[in-house]
Design an enzyme around this catalytic site. Structure first.
Site, PDB file in Angstrom:
ATOM      1  N   GLU A 180      -2.890  -9.369   3.533  1.00 31.68           N
ATOM      2  CA  GLU A 180      -2.841 -10.063   4.501  1.00 31.68           C
ATOM      3  C   GLU A 180      -4.625  -9.629   5.070  1.00 31.68           C
ATOM      4  O   GLU A 180      -4.831 -10.295   6.322  1.00 31.68           O
ATOM      5  CB  GLU A 180      -2.498  -9.640   5.633  1.00 31.68           C
ATOM      6  CG  GLU A 180      -2.515  -8.160   6.480  1.00 31.68           C
ATOM      7  CD  GLU A 180      -2.917  -6.243   4.930  1.00 31.68           C
ATOM      8  OE1 GLU A 180      -3.360  -6.094   5.223  1.00 31.68           O
ATOM      9  OE2 GLU A 180      -2.015  -6.737   4.447  1.00 31.68           O
ATOM     10  N   HIS A 215      -4.259  -5.504   0.045  1.00 36.13           N
ATOM     11  CA  HIS A 215      -3.738  -5.898   1.272  1.00 36.13           C
ATOM     12  C   HIS A 215      -3.859  -7.410   1.454  1.00 36.13           C
ATOM     13  O   HIS A 215      -5.112  -8.156   1.465  1.00 36.13           O
ATOM     14  CB  HIS A 215      -4.192  -4.881   2.036  1.00 36.13           C
ATOM     15  CG  HIS A 215      -3.975  -4.165   2.949  1.00 36.13           C
ATOM     16  ND1 HIS A 215      -3.529  -3.655   4.224  1.00 36.13           N
ATOM     17  CD2 HIS A 215      -4.217  -2.606   2.596  1.00 36.13           C
ATOM     18  CE1 HIS A 215      -3.437  -2.330   3.940  1.00 36.13           C
ATOM     19  NE2 HIS A 215      -3.812  -2.154   2.991  1.00 36.13           N
ATOM     20  N   CYS A 240       0.413  -0.789   0.054  1.00 31.38           N
ATOM     21  CA  CYS A 240       0.034   0.151   0.190  1.00 31.38           C
ATOM     22  C   CYS A 240       0.816   0.566   0.227  1.00 31.38           C
ATOM     23  O   CYS A 240       1.697   1.706  -0.705  1.00 31.38           O
ATOM     24  CB  CYS A 240      -1.322  -0.030   1.193  1.00 31.38           C
ATOM     25  SG  CYS A 240      -2.628   1.058   0.829  1.00 31.38           S
TER      26      CYS A 240
END
Length: 367
Positions: free
Chosen positions: A345, A343, A257
């Site tokens: 994760e 993202h 990001c």
């Protein structure tokens, strides 16, 4: 503690648009850049994501708070959003694992919100008019006075915010006897990123945002991770310089990001404020290297300039957004360095992209 009552509240946008609703959370006034997230779940993870620092969040799902608050389901130590706009602010909750209600949570964390707003109309307005500042108040209902307060709020463009949410002191995460050591530059890192590293035999040392490369290198890490975070990447010359030094060291580097945007800036690629940004759990991204599609979780209001990337002889595009063809992934030619705008994760959210952590581990194994 103030007892929750259905007091009136007002939302005023920078362009003069007004929405009336009911008070949610703390009685008070708050300002920030208004944005919306299309996720159907995960409101607590959204509230505590440091990348949302300074932003008023509009949730498109009709019910917020309906499954309560669980203290384990956070991405940072406290709520990071500046305020909340929702349709239904559900104080009652049914989940047995929940610790408290969203109302108690917001009052304890001093978060101001507004409910009973036509969020469909509001999101359509933001989508058409673009990102802008806004003010919520459940204590001031005078529109002219709210306009005066809102006029004093700075634009998100040009703001450096990562140092405000970063850790103040370095700390360790994971097993010190793990196979790899990774230095994490904390620009607003999410806890689930650290969990993903821990699950892959990585011992992380998390450093404050303005830590120098020289200081991090003293720990002798096997690789470097540049985290997500809030604010305008072009206002972060200190972090760009750090990324340049990491690249010169030839050690593996992975950015997510904001880390993606900083890797671009370190290679002469400009960044831009997006009209609306990407925020949600279901954005389709194509990995053009592996020729497959991933459903991704996203949260960003800035992006890299596609024209700059295409002109560069240093950078290779690895991922593109299938909705608007924006650049979602990069790698540096001749370097062990790559990044993604989304993202991997994501929790909650899809797990399609977690292979990127494995790619980073493989890169360190080969280095």
């Amino acid at each position: 503690m103030i007892n929750y009552t259905k007091l009136p509240a007002v939302l005023l946008l920078e362009d003069g648009t007004v929405y009336h609703g009911k008070a949610a959370g703390k009685i008070g006034t708050t300002t920030g850049e208004i944005c919306f997230n299309t996720g159907m779940t995960g409101y607590q993870e959204i509230f505590t994501d440091p990348s949302y620092f300074g932003q008023i969040m509009v949730t498109t799902n009709a019910h917020i708070g309906n499954y309560g608050i669980n203290q384990e389901e956070v991405e940072s130590g406290d709520i990071k959003i500046a305020g909340l706009v929702c349709k239904n602010f559900n104080i009652a909750y049914s989940r047995s694992q929940a610790d408290t209600s969203i109302q108690n949570y917001f009052q304890e964390e001093n978060i101001v919100g507004i409910s009973d707003v036509d969020t469909r109309s509001l999101v359509r307005h933001i989508r058409d008019k673009g990102a802008m500042n806004a003010i919520i108040s459940s204590e001031i209902l005078d529109i002219n006075l709210l306009k005066e307060k809102l006029a004093a709020v700075p634009s998100m463009e040009g703001l450096e915010l990562s140092s405000k949410v970063s850790t103040k002191e370095s700390y360790f995460y994971g097993n010190e006897h793990a196979a790899h050591r990774v230095a994490v530059l904390d620009l607003g890192v999410k806890k689930n990123i650290l969990r993903n590293f821990d699950e892959r035999e990585v011992y992380a040392k998390v450093f404050p945002a303005k830590t120098t490369f020289k200081e991090m290198e003293k720990w002798n890490p096997d690789g470097y991770f540049i985290s997500n975070g809030p604010g305008d990447p072009s206002a972060m010359a200190y972090a760009v310089d750090t990324v340049k030094e990491i690249l010169a060291s030839e050690k593996p580097l992975f950015g997510i990001c904001l880390g993606h945007q900083l890797l671009a800036l370190a290679n002469g690629i400009g960044t831009m404020k997006m009209f609306n940004g990407h925020r949600g759990l279901n954005h389709p991204v194509k990995n053009i290297i592996k020729d497959h599609c991933e459903v991704t979780s996203q949260n960003h209001g800035f992006g890299v300039i596609p024209e700059d990337v295409k002109k560069s002889d240093k950078i290779e595009i690895t991922h593109i957004n299938l909705n608007d063809h924006s650049i979602e992934g990069l790698r540096v030619k001749g370097k062990n360095a790559f990044s993604v705008q989304y993202h991997p994760e994501s929790s909650p959210g899809p797990h399609d992209s977690r292979y990127l952590f494995d790619d980073f581990i493989s890169m360190m194994n080969k280095n």
